[in-house]
Design a protein around this motif. Structure first.
Motif, PDB file in Angstrom:
ATOM      1  N   TYR A   1      53.928 109.929 128.023  1.00  0.00           N
ATOM      2  CA  TYR A   1      53.692 109.092 129.456  1.00  0.00           C
ATOM      3  C   TYR A   1      54.572 109.654 130.262  1.00  0.00           C
ATOM      4  O   TYR A   1      55.632 110.184 130.024  1.00  0.00           O
ATOM      5  N   ALA A   2      54.311 109.552 131.651  1.00  0.00           N
ATOM      6  CA  ALA A   2      55.130 109.294 132.737  1.00  0.00           C
ATOM      7  C   ALA A   2      55.328 107.972 133.379  1.00  0.00           C
ATOM      8  O   ALA A   2      54.375 107.130 133.121  1.00  0.00           O
ATOM      9  N   CYS A   3      56.589 107.762 133.715  1.00  0.00           N
ATOM     10  CA  CYS A   3      56.954 106.493 134.376  1.00  0.00           C
ATOM     11  C   CYS A   3      57.577 106.553 135.506  1.00  0.00           C
ATOM     12  O   CYS A   3      58.292 107.589 135.941  1.00  0.00           O
ATOM     13  N   ALA A   4      57.447 105.916 136.729  1.00  0.00           N
ATOM     14  CA  ALA A   4      57.976 105.922 137.906  1.00  0.00           C
ATOM     15  C   ALA A   4      58.533 104.612 138.447  1.00  0.00           C
ATOM     16  O   ALA A   4      57.778 103.416 138.217  1.00  0.00           O
ATOM     17  N   LEU A   5      59.512 104.418 139.207  1.00  0.00           N
ATOM     18  CA  LEU A   5      59.970 103.280 139.891  1.00  0.00           C
ATOM     19  C   LEU A   5      60.811 103.740 141.216  1.00  0.00           C
ATOM     20  O   LEU A   5      60.956 104.750 141.336  1.00  0.00           O
ATOM     21  N   VAL A   6      60.682 102.719 142.056  1.00  0.00           N
ATOM     22  CA  VAL A   6      61.390 103.031 143.236  1.00  0.00           C
ATOM     23  C   VAL A   6      62.612 101.904 143.485  1.00  0.00           C
ATOM     24  O   VAL A   6      62.207 100.715 143.252  1.00  0.00           O
ATOM     25  N   LEU A   7      63.778 102.339 143.762  1.00  0.00           N
ATOM     26  CA  LEU A   7      64.939 101.549 144.022  1.00  0.00           C
ATOM     27  C   LEU A   7      65.293 101.323 145.555  1.00  0.00           C
ATOM     28  O   LEU A   7      65.381 102.535 146.088  1.00  0.00           O
ATOM     29  N   ALA A   8      65.563 100.302 146.000  1.00  0.00           N
ATOM     30  CA  ALA A   8      65.923 100.346 147.672  1.00  0.00           C
ATOM     31  C   ALA A   8      67.575 100.767 147.666  1.00  0.00           C
ATOM     32  O   ALA A   8      68.154 100.542 146.615  1.00  0.00           O
ATOM     33  N   LYS A   9      67.654 101.562 148.557  1.00  0.00           N
ATOM     34  CA  LYS A   9      69.042 101.917 148.835  1.00  0.00           C
ATOM     35  C   LYS A   9      70.107 100.891 149.099  1.00  0.00           C
ATOM     36  O   LYS A   9      71.216 100.915 148.449  1.00  0.00           O
ATOM     37  N   ARG A  10      69.650  99.756 149.653  1.00  0.00           N
ATOM     38  CA  ARG A  10      70.222  98.584 149.865  1.00  0.00           C
ATOM     39  C   ARG A  10      69.580  97.433 149.558  1.00  0.00           C
ATOM     40  O   ARG A  10      68.994  96.778 150.142  1.00  0.00           O
ATOM     41  N   PRO A  11      69.939  97.057 148.458  1.00  0.00           N
ATOM     42  CA  PRO A  11      69.432  95.798 147.710  1.00  0.00           C
ATOM     43  C   PRO A  11      69.556  94.568 148.615  1.00  0.00           C
ATOM     44  O   PRO A  11      70.646  94.521 149.088  1.00  0.00           O
ATOM     45  N   GLY A  12      68.835  93.717 148.604  1.00  0.00           N
ATOM     46  CA  GLY A  12      68.919  92.650 149.605  1.00  0.00           C
ATOM     47  C   GLY A  12      67.825  91.869 149.628  1.00  0.00           C
ATOM     48  O   GLY A  12      67.191  91.415 148.651  1.00  0.00           O
TER      49      GLY A  12
ATOM     50  N   VAL B   1      54.953 101.653 144.677  1.00  0.00           N
ATOM     51  CA  VAL B   1      55.142 103.033 143.917  1.00  0.00           C
ATOM     52  C   VAL B   1      53.807 103.159 143.291  1.00  0.00           C
ATOM     53  O   VAL B   1      53.290 102.518 142.890  1.00  0.00           O
ATOM     54  N   THR B   2      53.470 104.619 143.442  1.00  0.00           N
ATOM     55  CA  THR B   2      52.121 104.954 142.809  1.00  0.00           C
ATOM     56  C   THR B   2      52.314 106.206 141.858  1.00  0.00           C
ATOM     57  O   THR B   2      53.352 106.956 141.979  1.00  0.00           O
TER      58      THR B   2
ATOM     59  N   GLY C   1      54.218  95.067 146.769  1.00  0.00           N
ATOM     60  CA  GLY C   1      54.435  93.830 146.945  1.00  0.00           C
ATOM     61  C   GLY C   1      55.775  93.732 147.836  1.00  0.00           C
ATOM     62  O   GLY C   1      56.223  94.877 148.457  1.00  0.00           O
ATOM     63  N   ARG C   2      56.524  92.619 147.881  1.00  0.00           N
ATOM     64  CA  ARG C   2      57.816  92.397 148.579  1.00  0.00           C
ATOM     65  C   ARG C   2      58.845  92.204 147.365  1.00  0.00           C
ATOM     66  O   ARG C   2      58.599  91.100 146.766  1.00  0.00           O
ATOM     67  N   TRP C   3      59.683  93.120 147.121  1.00  0.00           N
ATOM     68  CA  TRP C   3      61.029  92.966 146.321  1.00  0.00           C
ATOM     69  C   TRP C   3      62.133  93.436 147.021  1.00  0.00           C
ATOM     70  O   TRP C   3      62.212  93.904 148.245  1.00  0.00           O
ATOM     71  N   GLY C   4      63.323  92.978 146.726  1.00  0.00           N
ATOM     72  CA  GLY C   4      64.644  93.125 147.139  1.00  0.00           C
ATOM     73  C   GLY C   4      65.316  94.078 146.579  1.00  0.00           C
ATOM     74  O   GLY C   4      66.024  94.947 147.303  1.00  0.00           O
ATOM     75  N   ARG C   5      65.115  94.702 145.391  1.00  0.00           N
ATOM     76  CA  ARG C   5      65.973  95.832 144.689  1.00  0.00           C
ATOM     77  C   ARG C   5      64.808  96.945 144.230  1.00  0.00           C
ATOM     78  O   ARG C   5      65.048  98.266 144.416  1.00  0.00           O
ATOM     79  N   GLN C   6      63.949  96.575 143.556  1.00  0.00           N
ATOM     80  CA  GLN C   6      62.920  97.657 142.848  1.00  0.00           C
ATOM     81  C   GLN C   6      61.575  97.400 142.672  1.00  0.00           C
ATOM     82  O   GLN C   6      61.205  96.168 142.735  1.00  0.00           O
ATOM     83  N   ALA C   7      60.602  98.259 142.715  1.00  0.00           N
ATOM     84  CA  ALA C   7      59.045  97.990 142.603  1.00  0.00           C
ATOM     85  C   ALA C   7      58.985  99.112 141.393  1.00  0.00           C
ATOM     86  O   ALA C   7      59.427 100.055 141.306  1.00  0.00           O
ATOM     87  N   GLY C   8      58.170  98.517 140.536  1.00  0.00           N
ATOM     88  CA  GLY C   8      57.763  99.148 139.100  1.00  0.00           C
ATOM     89  C   GLY C   8      58.542  98.458 138.133  1.00  0.00           C
ATOM     90  O   GLY C   8      58.887  97.684 138.161  1.00  0.00           O
ATOM     91  N   PRO C   9      58.067  99.254 136.736  1.00  0.00           N
ATOM     92  CA  PRO C   9      57.696 100.531 136.568  1.00  0.00           C
ATOM     93  C   PRO C   9      56.292 100.562 136.688  1.00  0.00           C
ATOM     94  O   PRO C   9      55.448  99.688 136.587  1.00  0.00           O
ATOM     95  N   VAL C  10      55.685 101.829 136.865  1.00  0.00           N
ATOM     96  CA  VAL C  10      54.278 102.284 136.684  1.00  0.00           C
ATOM     97  C   VAL C  10      54.165 103.141 135.620  1.00  0.00           C
ATOM     98  O   VAL C  10      54.958 104.304 135.834  1.00  0.00           O
ATOM     99  N   THR C  11      53.446 103.063 134.766  1.00  0.00           N
ATOM    100  CA  THR C  11      53.243 104.022 133.490  1.00  0.00           C
ATOM    101  C   THR C  11      51.820 104.574 133.612  1.00  0.00           C
ATOM    102  O   THR C  11      50.799 103.889 133.680  1.00  0.00           O
TER     103      THR C  11
END
Length: 139
Positions: free
Chosen positions: A71-82, A89-90, A103-113
């Motif tokens: 499997y491969a997995c991806a996630l995105v993190l905001a540089k400045r959480p808030g 993430v795709t 969607g709308r998140w403050g810190r992280q979107a994902g994971p996508v596997t």
């Protein structure tokens, strides 16, 4: 009352001893010290399985890719959480359908596997309108 003496004795035995309590506190303090600085801070912990394969930084965030044998997995993190902001993430295996989370998140979107046994993958990430993309990687 006939059974009250036995209850009192049982309660007296169940109370924590001051020496045992102090010993537990000392052990807990020692473990926190051994954990080192930053152990109590809120660091981003990966929710993806596998080893880190690639990290792509961009203006507003960071795209992280992980790989296992299958499997491969991806996630995105905001540089400045808030405050919550638009994030997406795709992840797409070559010859397969892309999996996406948005969607709308403050810190992280994902994971996508995705299942990526013997296949290349490509990933995209967006945080607050800024994005990053990879070509076909992890081949």
């Amino acid at each position: 009352m006939p059974g009250s003496t036995a209850v009192r004795r049982a309660l007296a035995r169940a109370r924590p001893r001051p020496v045992a309590y102090a010993l537990v506190l000392a052990v807990a303090a020692g473990l926190l010290t051994l954990a080192g600085p930053g152990a109590g801070t809120a660091e981003a912990v990966s929710v993806c399985q596998g080893r880190p394969a690639r990290t792509v930084s961009f203006a507003t965030g960071e795209l992280r890719l992980y790989r296992t044998r299958h499997y491969a997995c991806a996630l995105v993190l905001a540089k400045r959480p808030g405050a919550p902001r638009p994030m997406k993430v795709t992840l797409q295996p070559r010859g397969g359908r892309a999996a996406a989370v948005s969607g709308r998140w403050g810190r992280q979107a994902g994971p996508v596997t995705v299942h990526a046994l013997n296949r290349c993958v490509r990933a995209t990430a967006t945080v607050s309108g800024r994005s990053a993309a990879t070509g076909w990687i992890l081949c």
